[in-house]
Design an enzyme around this catalytic site. Structure first.
Site, PDB file in Angstrom:
ATOM      1  N   GLY A  80      -3.879   6.549  -5.292  1.00 30.85           N
ATOM      2  CA  GLY A  80      -4.067   7.981  -5.041  1.00 30.85           C
ATOM      3  C   GLY A  80      -2.871   8.792  -5.620  1.00 30.85           C
ATOM      4  N   ASP A 175      -0.868  -2.671  -2.181  1.00 28.14           N
ATOM      5  CA  ASP A 175      -2.042  -3.349  -2.836  1.00 28.14           C
ATOM      6  C   ASP A 175      -1.598  -3.360  -4.285  1.00 28.14           C
ATOM      7  OD1 ASP A 175      -3.305  -4.158  -0.756  1.00 28.14           O
ATOM      8  OD2 ASP A 175      -4.569  -2.467  -0.741  1.00 28.14           O
ATOM      9  N   THR A 202       3.261   6.341  -2.814  1.00 23.88           N
ATOM     10  CA  THR A 202       2.007   6.644  -1.778  1.00 23.88           C
ATOM     11  C   THR A 202       2.532   7.682  -0.783  1.00 23.88           C
ATOM     12  OG1 THR A 202       0.459   5.817  -0.164  1.00 23.88           O
ATOM     13  CG2 THR A 202       2.572   4.843   0.094  1.00 23.88           C
ATOM     14  N   ASP A 204       1.316   8.041   1.745  1.00 22.67           N
ATOM     15  CA  ASP A 204       1.188   7.517   3.431  1.00 22.67           C
ATOM     16  C   ASP A 204       2.324   6.970   3.848  1.00 22.67           C
ATOM     17  OD1 ASP A 204      -1.594   8.101   2.553  1.00 22.67           O
ATOM     18  OD2 ASP A 204      -2.291   5.725   2.851  1.00 22.67           O
TER      19      ASP A 204
HETATM   20  P1  FBP Z   1      -2.702   5.451  -2.238  1.00 22.05           P
HETATM   21  O1  FBP Z   1      -2.275   4.516  -0.994  1.00 22.05           O
HETATM   22  O2  FBP Z   1      -3.211   4.804  -3.275  1.00 22.05           O
HETATM   23  O3  FBP Z   1      -1.273   6.212  -2.610  1.00 22.05           O
HETATM   24  O4  FBP Z   1      -3.696   6.595  -1.732  1.00 22.05           O
HETATM   25  C1  FBP Z   1      -3.385   7.050  -0.484  1.00 22.05           C
HETATM   26  C2  FBP Z   1      -4.435   7.975   0.011  1.00 22.05           C
HETATM   27  O5  FBP Z   1      -4.169   9.520  -0.475  1.00 22.05           O
HETATM   28  C3  FBP Z   1      -4.862   7.906   1.623  1.00 22.05           C
HETATM   29  O6  FBP Z   1      -3.892   8.724   2.340  1.00 22.05           O
HETATM   30  C4  FBP Z   1      -6.168   8.287   1.397  1.00 22.05           C
HETATM   31  O7  FBP Z   1      -6.887   7.806   2.425  1.00 22.05           O
HETATM   32  C5  FBP Z   1      -6.785   7.741   0.162  1.00 22.05           C
HETATM   33  O8  FBP Z   1      -5.687   7.927  -0.553  1.00 22.05           O
HETATM   34  C6  FBP Z   1      -8.055   8.519  -0.541  1.00 22.05           C
HETATM   35  O9  FBP Z   1      -8.552   8.034  -1.522  1.00 22.05           O
HETATM   36  P2  FBP Z   1      -9.274   8.803  -2.739  1.00 22.05           P
HETATM   37  O10 FBP Z   1      -8.401   9.569  -3.604  1.00 22.05           O
HETATM   38  O11 FBP Z   1      -9.940   7.625  -3.565  1.00 22.05           O
HETATM   39  O12 FBP Z   1     -10.359   9.701  -1.986  1.00 22.05           O
END
Ligand code: FBP
Length: 550
Positions: A80, A175, A202, A204
Site C-alpha cells: 500500500g 511481509d 506502512t 499502519d
Molecule cells: P501496507 O501494509 O502494504 O502498507 O498497506 C496498508 C493498507 O493501507 C492497510 O491499512 C489497508 O487495510 C490495506 O493497505 C488496503 O489495501 P489495498 O491498497 O490493497 O486496498
C-alpha cells in the site's frame, strides 16, 4: 507529454531540502556493534538464514573520504502507498550519486512483479526532481505480488545481471521485508553477488521495534485523518445532532486509530488489542458504545465521535474464528466462485461453517456477511478495508438504543453518520517529519549498499530529537523475525507490532478516555498538516512516538 499542472504548494515543496542526520552529511564510516539474534525461535531462524543471521547492528559516524566502486541499484515499492515513498527513492538516488556519480538507479515497475517480469525504467535526475517531496508511489508504481519462490528469484537475478544491478532496495511493510530477507539469503547462498536492503514502510505503523522506531507514512497519514476528525468534531459540536462513526485504516493493529485519538480526543475510541485482551464479543463492544451515548444524552448531548479501527472485526475472538474458517473454506474454492447469486453463496457458507461460526454468520446483517466472503488479498487474508464495520456498529447500536428507549432507560435522539478514512491519507504530501525521515532512510540504504551489506533494513533512530541528531545505520532483518503459522505452515516472519496495552500511548489514552467521553468538551482540532512555519507546528512527530520515547 503535456506538462503536469501544479499547485503553489507542489511548486514550493519541490525545492524543500530534507534534513539529514549529521553523520550522513559528509563522509560516512560504519561502526559495527555486537552479533544479534532473532526476537524468538533463534535456532530455527539461524538454520533458515545461515548467511544473514546474527549480523551486527550498524551505525554511521562521520569519517574519512572513501572511494566506492560503481554500482547499479534497483528499487521496488511494495504494498500500500504511504507518504514519503518518493523521498526514499530521491534520498537513495542522491546518496548513490554522492558516493559515486557513475552509479545507476533503476526502478522496477508496479511492485515486486516488475523484478520478475523485467519491467523497469532508469531513474534519471529529471524523473527524481519531478517527484521530490511529493506523495504517492506513482514514480514507479507499487503492487502486492509476493516474492516467495525460487523461480521468481532466478528471474530477478537474470535482469539484475543484464542491467549490472548489484543491489535491490525493497520499500515495504513487514511481509515485504520478510520476503526481502529471504531473497537476500537466497542471493547470498547462491553467490549471485546481489545484495538486498529493506526500508520500513506502512501507514499502519505496525512495522516497528527497538531499532525501527516507526514506519514511514504513519506520521502524515495520522495527521491527515486527525485533521478530518477534528473538523468533524467541530461540526458535531456546532450542529449538535449527529453521532459520527469513523472507521480508520490499519489492516491489523490499531496504531492509527489510537494516534488519531491522542491527537483529536474523541468521545469514544475502540482499540482492537484491548477488545481481544478482554475477550469481548461484538455485543460487548456495542454495549460500551451505548453506555457513553446514553450518558451524554442525559446531559442533552446527542452527538459525538467514535473512532473504530479497520481491523476490529478480526480481534473479536468469535469473529476471528469465523473469518479464519471462511479463509480456509474460500481458499481456491471453485464451487463457491462458480455460484451465481448471493443467496446461493450465503446458503453454501452457512452449511459449511462450524455450528458456532454459522450462527454468528447468520446473525450478521446480510451486507456485512457478504463482505466477509469477498476476494482475499494475495496473503489469503480477508480485505478488512472492504468491511464496513462502522455501519455494522451503527445498526447494532441503533437497535440497542431503541430497546432502551422502549424500556424508558434512554431519552435521547440518535442520528448517525458513517465515515471511512484510509485512502485519503496514503498519498498525502509527506509532512516535514516523513519527508526528512524517508529521505534519510533512502540515503542510509545507499551507504549500506556501497559498503556491500545485505539482509539489512535501513534504520534511522532517535526520531524525537532534531534530524541532525538522528542515528542512521542498518539492522539485520533476521533480528526482527520469529516463526509464525501461515497457511498451516510455520514460517519465518517479521514480528508485527500491535498496540501494547502496557505501552505509554495506550496508557495515556486509558487515563483520559473517561474525560473525553463525558459531558465536557475535550475535542482538539489539529488542523491541516503544516509545511512552513514554527517548528512546534511543522516538525512535531506523532504523539505515539513522543509518548513511547518519554
Ligand atoms: P501496507 O501494509 O502494504 O502498507 O498497506 C496498508 C493498507 O493501507 C492497510 O491499512 C489497508 O487495510 C490495506 O493497505 C488496503 O489495501 P489495498 O491498497 O490493497 O486496498
Amino acid at each position: 507529454m503535456k506538462p503536469m499542472s501544479k499547485s503553489p504548494l507542489q511548486i514550493a515543496r519541490a525545492t524543500y531540502q530534507p534534513k539529514l542526520p549529521a553523520a550522513l552529511k559528509g563522509n560516512v564510516v560504519l561502526v559495527e556493534g555486537n552479533a544479534t539474534q532473532s526476537v524468538a525461535n533463534q535456532v530455527e531462524i539461524k538454520e533458515l538464514f545461515p548467511n544473514t543471521y546474527g549480523m551486527p547492528i550498524i551505525t554511521f559516524n562521520s569519517g574519512e573520504k572513501k572511494v566506492y566502486p560503481q554500482v547499479g541499484v534497483g528499487v521496488i515499492l511494495s504494498g500500500g502507498q504511504a507518504p514519503g515513498g518518493h523521498n526514499v527513492i530521491s534520498g537513495l538516488y542522491d546518496g548513490l550519486m554522492a558516493l559515486n556519480p557513475a552509479n545507476k538507479l533503476y526502478g522496477f515497475l508496479g511492485g515486486p512483479s516488475g523484478l520478475v517480469d523485467h519491467e523497469y525504467i532508469e531513474l534519471t535526475k529529471e524523473i527524481i526532481d519531478e517527484h521530490r517531496n511529493t506523495g504517492g508511489f506513482d514514480i514507479i508504481g507499487s503492487g502486492r505480488t509476493k516474492l516467495e519462490d525460487v523461480a521468481q528469484y532466478e528471474k530477478g537475478a537474470v535482469i539484475c545481471k543484464q542491467l549490472g544491478i548489484k543491489a535491490i532496495v525493497v520499500i515495504g511493510g513487514d511481509d515485504s521485508n520478510t520476503n526481502a530477507c529471504v531473497l537476500a539469503e537466497y542471493y547470498s547462498q547462491n553467490n549471485t553477488g546481489i545484495q538486498v536492503i529493506g526500508c520500513p514502510k506502512t501507514i499502519d505503523g505496525d512495522l516497528k521495534n527497538e531499532m525501527i522506531e516507526t514506519s514511514f507514512g504513519f506520521d502524515t497519514a495520522c495527521k491527515v485523518y486527525s485533521e478530518l476528525i477534528g473538523n468533524i468534531q467541530r461540526d458535531a459540536n456546532s450542529a449538535k445532532k449527529y453521532w459520527h462513526f469513523i472507521r480508520l485504516m490499519g489492516r491489523s493493529a490499531s496504531h492509527i486509530t489510537l494516534e488519531c485519538a491522542l491527537q483529536s480526543q474523541p468521545n469514544i475510541c475502540i482499540v482492537s488489542e484491548e477488545v481481544e485482551a478482554n475477550n469481548m464479543t461484538l455485543n460487548d463492544v456495542v454495549e460500551s458504545i451505548v453506555e457513553v451515548i446514553v450518558n451524554r444524552a442525559k446531559h442533552g448531548l446527542n452527538f459525538g465521535t467514535i473512532l473504530i479501527p479497520e481491523g476490529l472485526i478480526e480481534f473479536i475472538p468469535a469473529m476471528k474464528t469465523l473469518i479464519s474458517e471462511l479463509n480456509d473454506l474460500l481458499a481456491h474454492n471453485e464451487d463457491f466462485n462458480a455460484m451465481n447469486t448471493d443467496e446461493e453463496k450465503r446458503q453454501y457458507v452457512k452449511g459449511a461453517l462450524s455450528p458456532v461460526s454459522s450462527e454468528i454468520y447468520r446473525s450478521l446483517p446480510k451486507g456485512i456477511a457478504k463482505q466477509l466472503t469477498l476476494d482475499r488479498d494475495p496473503h489469503g487474508n480477508v480485505q478488512v478495508s472492504l468491511i464496513e464495520t462502522e455501519k455494522l456498529l451503527i445498526e447494532m447500536v441503533a437497535k440497542r438504543l431503541a430497546l432502551l428507549k422502549a424500556a424508558g432507560k434512554y431519552k435521547g435522539k440518535f442520528s448517525s453518520i458513517n465515515h471511512f478514512f484510509g485512502y485519503e491519507g496514503r498519498c498525502a504530501i509527506p509532512s516535514n517529519f516523513d519527508a526528512d525521515y524517508t529521505y534519510s532512510l533512502g540515503y542510509t540504504a545507499s551507504v549500506l549498499i556501497s559498503e556491500g551489506k545485505t539482509g539489512y533494513m535501513s534504520s534511522v533512530r532517535n526520531l524525537t530529537a532534531p534530524a541532525s541528531e538522528w542515528i542512521a545505520g542498518g539492522v539485520p532483518i533476521t533480528m526482527m523475525m520469529n516463526m509464525e503459522k501461515r497457511h498451516g505452515q510455520m514460517k519465518p516472519v517479521i514480528q508485527k507490532a500491535l498496540v501494547l496495552l502496557d505501552g505509554a500511548p495506550f496508557k495515556y489514552f486509558a487515563a483520559h478516555r473517561e474525560d473525553w467521553a463525558d459531558e465536557s468538551q475535550s475535542y482538539v482540532y489539529p488542523g491541516p498538516v503544516q509545511y512552513y512555519g514554527p517548528s512546534e507546528v511543522c516538525d512535531q512527530p506523532t504523539k505515539t512516538l513522543q509518548l513511547e520515547k518519554e
